[in-house]
Structures are given as structure tokens and as C-alpha cells.
Design a protein around this motif. Sequence first.
Motif, mmCIF file in Angstrom:
data_model
loop_
_atom_site.group_PDB
_atom_site.id
_atom_site.type_symbol
_atom_site.label_atom_id
_atom_site.label_comp_id
_atom_site.label_asym_id
_atom_site.label_seq_id
_atom_site.Cartn_x
_atom_site.Cartn_y
_atom_site.Cartn_z
ATOM 1 N N ARG A 43 0.849 -1.183 0.000
ATOM 2 C CA ARG A 43 0.000 0.000 0.000
ATOM 3 C C ARG A 43 0.890 1.239 0.000
ATOM 4 N NH1 ARG A 43 -3.423 -0.857 5.216
ATOM 5 N NH2 ARG A 43 -1.351 -1.483 5.915
ATOM 6 N N PRO A 44 0.469 2.293 -0.689
ATOM 7 C CA PRO A 44 1.269 3.522 -0.678
ATOM 8 C C PRO A 44 1.502 4.008 0.745
ATOM 9 C CG PRO A 44 -0.514 3.674 -2.286
ATOM 10 C CD PRO A 44 -0.762 2.427 -1.487
ATOM 11 N N THR A 45 2.732 4.374 1.023
ATOM 12 C CA THR A 45 3.120 4.753 2.386
ATOM 13 C C THR A 45 3.878 6.075 2.359
ATOM 14 O OG1 THR A 45 3.266 2.424 3.024
ATOM 15 C CG2 THR A 45 4.390 4.019 4.430
ATOM 16 N N ILE A 46 3.482 6.973 3.246
ATOM 17 C CA ILE A 46 4.126 8.286 3.369
ATOM 18 C C ILE A 46 4.865 8.321 4.686
ATOM 19 C CG2 ILE A 46 3.801 10.793 3.308
ATOM 20 C CD1 ILE A 46 0.958 10.193 2.156
ATOM 21 N N ARG A 47 6.173 8.536 4.638
ATOM 22 C CA ARG A 47 6.968 8.708 5.856
ATOM 23 C C ARG A 47 7.343 10.180 5.971
ATOM 24 N NH1 ARG A 47 10.143 4.386 4.138
ATOM 25 N NH2 ARG A 47 10.544 5.606 2.266
ATOM 26 N N TYR A 48 6.867 10.850 7.021
ATOM 27 C CA TYR A 48 7.190 12.253 7.236
ATOM 28 C C TYR A 48 8.395 12.380 8.148
ATOM 29 C CZ TYR A 48 2.660 13.643 5.261
ATOM 30 O OH TYR A 48 1.585 13.869 4.433
ATOM 31 N N THR A 49 9.394 13.169 7.720
ATOM 32 C CA THR A 49 10.545 13.459 8.560
ATOM 33 C C THR A 49 10.536 14.943 8.917
ATOM 34 O OG1 THR A 49 11.966 13.777 6.614
ATOM 35 C CG2 THR A 49 11.871 11.556 7.566
ATOM 36 N N GLU A 50 11.652 15.466 9.398
ATOM 37 C CA GLU A 50 11.712 16.843 9.860
ATOM 38 C C GLU A 50 11.149 17.809 8.815
ATOM 39 O OE1 GLU A 50 15.313 14.786 11.784
ATOM 40 O OE2 GLU A 50 14.080 14.582 9.998
ATOM 41 N N TYR A 51 10.470 18.853 9.324
ATOM 42 C CA TYR A 51 9.917 19.943 8.515
ATOM 43 C C TYR A 51 8.811 19.481 7.568
ATOM 44 C CZ TYR A 51 14.004 21.998 10.565
ATOM 45 O OH TYR A 51 14.955 22.408 11.477
ATOM 46 N N GLY A 52 8.203 18.335 7.901
ATOM 47 C CA GLY A 52 7.063 17.853 7.138
ATOM 48 C C GLY A 52 7.399 17.335 5.762
ATOM 49 N N ILE A 53 8.635 16.932 5.532
ATOM 50 C CA ILE A 53 9.028 16.432 4.213
ATOM 51 C C ILE A 53 8.533 14.998 4.070
ATOM 52 C CG2 ILE A 53 10.964 15.881 2.703
ATOM 53 C CD1 ILE A 53 12.506 18.155 4.168
ATOM 54 N N PRO A 54 7.710 14.706 3.039
ATOM 55 C CA PRO A 54 7.188 13.353 2.856
ATOM 56 C C PRO A 54 8.111 12.496 1.985
ATOM 57 C CG PRO A 54 6.087 14.828 1.343
ATOM 58 C CD PRO A 54 7.087 15.669 2.110
ATOM 59 N N HIS A 55 8.334 11.277 2.442
ATOM 60 C CA HIS A 55 9.076 10.282 1.674
ATOM 61 C C HIS A 55 8.060 9.212 1.296
ATOM 62 C CE1 HIS A 55 12.906 12.060 3.213
ATOM 63 N NE2 HIS A 55 12.093 12.379 4.199
ATOM 64 N N ILE A 56 7.685 9.165 0.028
ATOM 65 C CA ILE A 56 6.564 8.353 -0.427
ATOM 66 C C ILE A 56 7.110 7.106 -1.103
ATOM 67 C CG2 ILE A 56 4.524 8.319 -1.913
ATOM 68 C CD1 ILE A 56 4.701 11.515 -1.631
ATOM 69 N N ILE A 57 6.654 5.956 -0.662
ATOM 70 C CA ILE A 57 7.113 4.695 -1.219
ATOM 71 C C ILE A 57 5.895 3.869 -1.613
ATOM 72 C CG2 ILE A 57 7.293 3.609 1.070
ATOM 73 C CD1 ILE A 57 9.673 1.991 -0.027
ATOM 74 N N ALA A 58 5.979 3.217 -2.759
ATOM 75 C CA ALA A 58 4.870 2.414 -3.266
ATOM 76 C C ALA A 58 5.431 1.330 -4.173
ATOM 77 C CB ALA A 58 3.875 3.289 -4.017
ATOM 78 N N SER A 59 4.561 0.428 -4.576
ATOM 79 C CA SER A 59 5.004 -0.676 -5.423
ATOM 80 C C SER A 59 4.823 -0.385 -6.902
ATOM 81 C CB SER A 59 4.238 -1.953 -5.065
ATOM 82 O OG SER A 59 2.841 -1.757 -5.258
ATOM 83 N N ASP A 60 4.111 0.691 -7.240
ATOM 84 C CA ASP A 60 3.894 1.022 -8.651
ATOM 85 C C ASP A 60 3.638 2.523 -8.781
ATOM 86 O OD1 ASP A 60 1.228 1.417 -7.837
ATOM 87 O OD2 ASP A 60 0.619 -0.576 -8.500
ATOM 88 N N TRP A 61 3.528 2.976 -10.039
ATOM 89 C CA TRP A 61 3.361 4.402 -10.306
ATOM 90 C C TRP A 61 2.044 4.933 -9.751
ATOM 91 C CZ3 TRP A 61 7.470 7.019 -11.653
ATOM 92 C CH2 TRP A 61 8.493 6.393 -12.371
ATOM 93 N N GLU A 62 0.989 4.150 -9.879
ATOM 94 C CA GLU A 62 -0.295 4.618 -9.377
ATOM 95 C C GLU A 62 -0.242 4.821 -7.870
ATOM 96 O OE1 GLU A 62 -4.873 2.984 -9.169
ATOM 97 O OE2 GLU A 62 -3.745 2.720 -11.043
ATOM 98 N N GLY A 63 0.376 3.875 -7.168
ATOM 99 C CA GLY A 63 0.509 4.029 -5.724
ATOM 100 C C GLY A 63 1.370 5.221 -5.346
ATOM 101 N N LEU A 64 2.413 5.458 -6.136
ATOM 102 C CA LEU A 64 3.282 6.603 -5.873
ATOM 103 C C LEU A 64 2.497 7.904 -6.035
ATOM 104 C CD1 LEU A 64 6.320 6.687 -5.142
ATOM 105 C CD2 LEU A 64 6.783 7.251 -7.517
ATOM 106 N N GLN A 807 18.443 6.452 6.796
ATOM 107 C CA GLN A 807 18.333 7.850 7.218
ATOM 108 C C GLN A 807 16.887 8.220 7.538
ATOM 109 O OE1 GLN A 807 20.083 9.654 3.768
ATOM 110 N NE2 GLN A 807 22.205 9.415 4.498
ATOM 111 N N ILE A 808 15.961 7.749 6.726
ATOM 112 C CA ILE A 808 14.543 8.040 6.970
ATOM 113 C C ILE A 808 14.097 7.408 8.284
ATOM 114 C CG2 ILE A 808 12.198 7.676 6.120
ATOM 115 C CD1 ILE A 808 13.457 7.683 3.257
ATOM 116 N N ALA A 809 14.445 6.136 8.483
ATOM 117 C CA ALA A 809 14.024 5.432 9.692
ATOM 118 C C ALA A 809 14.613 6.054 10.950
ATOM 119 C CB ALA A 809 14.421 3.962 9.599
ATOM 120 N N ALA A 810 15.767 6.720 10.818
ATOM 121 C CA ALA A 810 16.435 7.297 11.990
ATOM 122 C C ALA A 810 15.883 8.652 12.392
ATOM 123 C CB ALA A 810 17.934 7.419 11.712
#
Length: 820
Positions: A43-64, A807-810
Motif C-alpha cells: 500500500r502507498p506509504t508516506i513517511r514524514y521526517t523533519e519539517y514535514g518532508i514526505p518520503h513516499i514509497i509504493a510498489s507502482d506508479w499509481e501508488g506513488l 536515514q529516513i528510519a532514523a
Amino acid sequence: MARWRCGARLPVAAVAVLAVISTVTAAGPRATGAAAAESGPDRPTIRYTEYGIPHIIASDWEGLGTGYGYAAAKDNICTLAQTYLMVNAQLSRYLGPDGRASPGEHQNTTTNLNSDIYFQRINDNRVVERLLDQPAPNGPEPAVKEAIRGYVQGYNRYLAETGVGNITDPACRGAAWVRPITELDVYRHAHAEIIMGTADALLDGEVNAVPPGASASATAPAASPEQTARKIRDAMAAARRTSMGSNALAVGSQGVSQGTGMMLANPHFPWQGKNRMWQSQLTIPGRINVTGASLLGFPAVNIGHNDNVAWSHTVATVAPFGLFDVQVDPLDPTSYLVDGAWQKMTSQQVSVDVLNKDGSVGRVTRTLWATRYGPVTSSVQGIALPWVVSAHAVRDVNMDNLRALNTWFHLDQATDVHDVVNTLETTEGVPFFNTVASDRKGNALYADIQATPNITDEHAQSCLTATGQLLFNQSLRLPNVPPVSVFDGKRSACDWPDDPNAVAPGLLDPHKQPRLIRSDYAGNANDSAWLPNPEQPLTFPRVMGDMAAPRSLRTQELLLTAQNRIDGTDGLPGRGFTPANMRQLLFADNSRAADLALDATVTACQNTLFGLVVVDGNLVNISEACPVLAAWKSHKYTSDSRGSWLFENFWAYLQNGQAIEKLPWRVGFDAHDPVHTPNSLDAGNDVVRNSLARAVLALRNAGVALDAPLSSIQNVTRNGEKIPIHGSIHELGVLNVVTPAVVDGKVDIVFGSSFIQQVRFTADGPPEAYSLLAYSQSANPNSPHYADQTRLFSAGQWVTERYTEEQIAASPVLEVKVLS
């Protein structure tokens, strides 16, 4: 934990960390094991780090795209919703016809009604729909369609979850015009961004062009070709000074200390409205891993880096449109002559809904006219083009361009600068930008390969009118002002010809467009392609800009900064660029104008008898200014600088819209030494002393002390907090450009440093990068990310980028949103 690099399998350990975080923060199944390693989370997943920057990971373009759409709406739904209102020609229906719209590069350049008429014509003609029906490269590639399909789902999901009445941004909370969107809305927005280089100059003229009466030719005043050309040139120059711009510097292996390549991206984009940039990272494991920024609403990165390439864009000097002068029949002015035969213009009724002052909704209809070349216009950049003996038609090189979407999707996946060049050539989608890039292999690239009218020098000289000759040729042009063509529309042969090597009809052969790859550096600061590196001047068709002509002071500052750092002659330790000194040099806020002219200005001040100057009927004592300017030895526009604001005002009066070489220099421009000439301001020239007197008078009338610190004058207010803003205007040759103006009754920055990114590659390992979004991620005053990066920008601090999964996980503030 092993590093995850683009093109490699996602380590199971990294997936496990992500899966654990997702389980804690959201209900639902986890992505684990080999399947996740191949395709990412289910499933598309958004990881937010400092300053609200989203790191978006998905398995395909539509999910991205889904993750991007959700996160973008969360930060800026009001800005996006109003943009969709604009491209659907409904601003007047909901916000009234007299409101101000920003369809192009500039802010609030036309009325809502004019904007609506302009876009309704495009929509009635199904321009975007026809482009969507075409196969790639002229139509969107499958990955683009999938990502935009997902973007719509993500945007609409956020809106459904939140509800219009619960939007926290007061700009659109509960507004009737905030609604779910369609894929067509997104493509219309993309198309509007692609054509915005033409919209500002010609929109009002196109929607207001009215044929004259039969006797108009006998009474209408006629301007000479030179008068018309000069007015258009000056108007375009003024617009250019207050428009988008950028610096970009690519450094190759010979210019980097302890690395293979570096990139500085410093676009000067709007701080408000639809052209705000927004930062994200987009990842499909094994297929793409790219981070950077894009214009709001595009599920791709426009400026950024991946594992192997970093790139940026700067506004180029190509005019994306051309004019055709068509002779009209004095008894039937909607007929025009082509190849000895009269042809009828086409008329089109365009209607839009309008909110009346009493709250009712009315209808406004206009008749718009067009020729075989394109729409008729009655003005360009506000300068009248009377429809009398002739009319003027517009051809826009980008009106049939959705290829830019394919361009950026390919740039996001580029492997080196040669791949970048191939993308630019095979798509010809970049609308009015240069491209500057560096790669892991140690190459630095400058390329002005874009959608350019197919106007060779020979074709131009054969077809230009008298006005066109003056506008197009270098003798009348100003630096940075695109060469506008006005062709003889009486001859069909003067239309832009098709080139078999171009991607689409009417485009210039991309192989004729300039590019340069070096191992030291290449850069651009909005001048033409002539001088990305002084060691290797470029040549190209004149339609792309001037050659052997003066460079702006900002271009000089960029090239000198690069060369002096590589040579180790700038006073900093060592030789070559490092992440630390590249950041330091950008935020040094040094003024090239002050380097060249401050000493002479002080001399002029000190040599003024009794310090008294008569200007504009005022007796002004300038003696107080002398020690203030003499004490400003740094020449820098830092927040604590004193005397810098006085010099800025002096310089504005001195230059007064003129080209830099027109100032009273003792040493004129030399094409063999373009980075150091002109120089040596003439302290004895009256215009220097008089300009200083006008600046002193202006500051005193405004109640501003001559030695006031910059921070007391140049700041922005965010939720009642005044935030000092360092930097200065383009004309002063400061790299960190900021352009202050009054916005909604208060001082703000209208253009300037927006998304800034600095990247270093080494032989192996992930890129080392730092970034800053000067106006922060969200335009919502109730968002925690409304001003957080603005405070960093004020303090000259940067965000250390989180790129790898480790880096994202940390991140100590990590938040994860899994979209079911």
C-alpha cells in the motif's frame, strides 16, 4: 543495515523496519519478505521526517501518485483547489470577475474574467483532450498516466477524509469551489504551467482583440516600427526583472574537493500561488528513487537528484511564442491576405459564468478571433498592437505540449548527464527552461534544449517585419530579454517550418540547440546560453538568445564564485567545492554591483561640495550617506548589514531599467572579458551623485534611517512573527535573490530563492545533500510547516537530507501514514 540504492533490491531488514513502524502507526497488513523487496509495500506509504518532508514509497506508479496526491493536498489544498478553479475557467463564477488571477509566471497579472475567457477557449477547443489522445512522446507515457490516476485518488481521499468544512486553512474552509478532482483537471493544470511563458505577455491581448470598424484605418494613429519595438522591449524587460529566475551551478570532478560532482539548485520562484514548489521523495524499489521539489500538483520531481544525477532548471531566453503580422481588408478587417488570396478569420463565441455583486450568477460572452497562425492579439506585454491595417496573430510553441510530463519522469530516472541530454532531445518538452546537471561520473552539464520555435537565422531574416527585425536582432535587445519574432503573415512560407529531426511540428531541431559538458563547471543565471563557462562560449540560432553580449551582474557573480572557489582565490580554505563552502558562498549574499561600484559611489559622495545636491526640485544633503556607505565594507546583503538598503535604492535609481552596460562606466564591455566588464564606475558623472541624492531623499521620506539594518526593512510576517529575510534583488548581482513587494496589504517576498538544494556525489555511497524550502512546505497558516523552514532560511541554516531508508528510519520525528 545495508544501503538501499536505486536499481537494487530493497534489503529485507529495511523492509522489516518499515513494516514495524507501519504496524505501530496504522492498522492493516504489512509488506514483508521477498515480495516487498521486489515491489515495495503493498500500500502507498508516506513517511514524514523533519519539517514535514514526505518520503513516499509504493510498489507502482499509481501508488506513488496516490501518496503524492494525499500529501500535497494535506499541505496545500486551498492553493491547489484554486488552481483547478482557474484552469476550469470558474474563477469569476466563485470569486467574482474583478479579482486578480495569476495564469503565468507573474503574480496577479490579469482579471479573473480575462483568465476564464482564456482558459475556456482552450477547454472548448479540447486542446488538452486532443493531446491526451496522442501516443508518446507527444502524449503522456503509461507511467505518467498511472501516476496522475493515483494522484487524483490521493487528493480526493484526503478531501473525503477531511471534509471541506474541516479544512484547517481559512483560505478555503467550507468553500463551495473546493471539490473532488478528475484526471482532466490535473492535465489541464500541467498544460497551464507549460504555456505560462506565453500567458503573461499575451493573454489580455488575445481575449480583448476586437476588429475595427470599416473606417478605423483612416483615423487610428500609427506608431513607427521602432517606437513599437522599443515599447515592447522595455515592457518585456520590466516584466523579466520582476519574474521567475534561477541560478544553477554544476561542478565536475575537477572542481570538487573529495567528491566526483556537485550541484547547486537555486530557483527563484514565487512565494505565493500556484507556482509554489513543494518537496518530496518518490520511491518504487528497484525502479525509481528520486528526491527534490516540484511545482504543486505534479507527481514527479522537477528539480532534484536520484542516486546518480542531480539537476535543476533556470528560466531561459527563448521566446516560446512568435507573432505574425497579417494584412487585413480595410472593408472587411476579419479577412487577411495570404499568398495573394484573402482568407477569413475564424470567430469563436466563448462564454463563462460570472458572480454578480448581488450574489446572482450571470453569463459573459466574448467573440475571439483566430488566423491560420493562431489567435489574434491586440497587445503584447500590455503594449498595444492596433488591429487596423494589419492584425497580429500568436503562435505558441507550447500550446501542443504535454511532453514536459514525460521529460520530468525520464529526468527522475536519469543515470548520467548523457542520459539527461538524450531525454531533452527525445522529448523536447522543457517549456522555457535551461537544464543544468551533474553526475556521479564527474560530469557537469549545461543544456538549453527545449521546445523552441523552428526559426533559423536564415528563416528569420527572410520573414521578419520591420518591427520584428528590431525586436529579434541584438542591436535593440536588452540582456535577458527573449528575441521576439514578428513575421510577415502574408506569406505562408513564413510560418514555422516542420523539421524532420524535431519531435513535433514547428519545433527547432534539438541537435541545433546548445549544450556543454565539462569536468570543471557549467552554470546559468538566466542569461542566454552563450557563457555557461567562460572558457568555452557557445553558439546557437539567434532565436535562443544573444551572443557576445554583456552578462548580468548575477551571471558574473555566479561564474566568478565558481572559478574563484576552484582556484582557491576566494579567501576560503583550500581549493574546490565542499558541501559546507557551497552553502556558505550562496548565503554570503555578496553584491557584484557593490564590488564594482561602491568605492566610486563613496568617492562621488565625499567629493560633493558641502554635500548638497539639487534633484527633482529638492535640495538634498547627502553627506550623512558617505560614512554609512564607506562602513559597508562587506558588500553583503545579510540581515545585519547596514548601508546595504541605501545602496540598493541608489542602484535602482542609477540603473533605472537600463542595461548594465549603459551605466557610466570608465571601462566598457569587452566580449573577450565578459565576466569582468564593464567596470570602474565614473565617480565624477553627475548621474551617480544625483542617483545617490534621490536614494537619500526616498529613505528619509519613508522614515528609514540610512544605516538601518536590512533586517528592520526586509522581512516577512508569519502568524504575527516578523522573520528577517537576507538577500537582494537580481540587479545587484546577489545570487540569493529575493524580491519584496506588498502582497495582500503587507510586505512579503513575491519571487526569490524557493527550493534550494545542494548535492555531492562520491565514487560510491549515497549522495550527500542539503536542502531548504524558503517559504516552507505549506501555505496554510495553521500548519506546523507554514514557517519552520522560513526561520531556517532567515538564519542561513539548511536541512540535512534524509535519502536512504536508514536515514529516513532514523528521523526522531518520523510519522508514517499507510494509505489503504
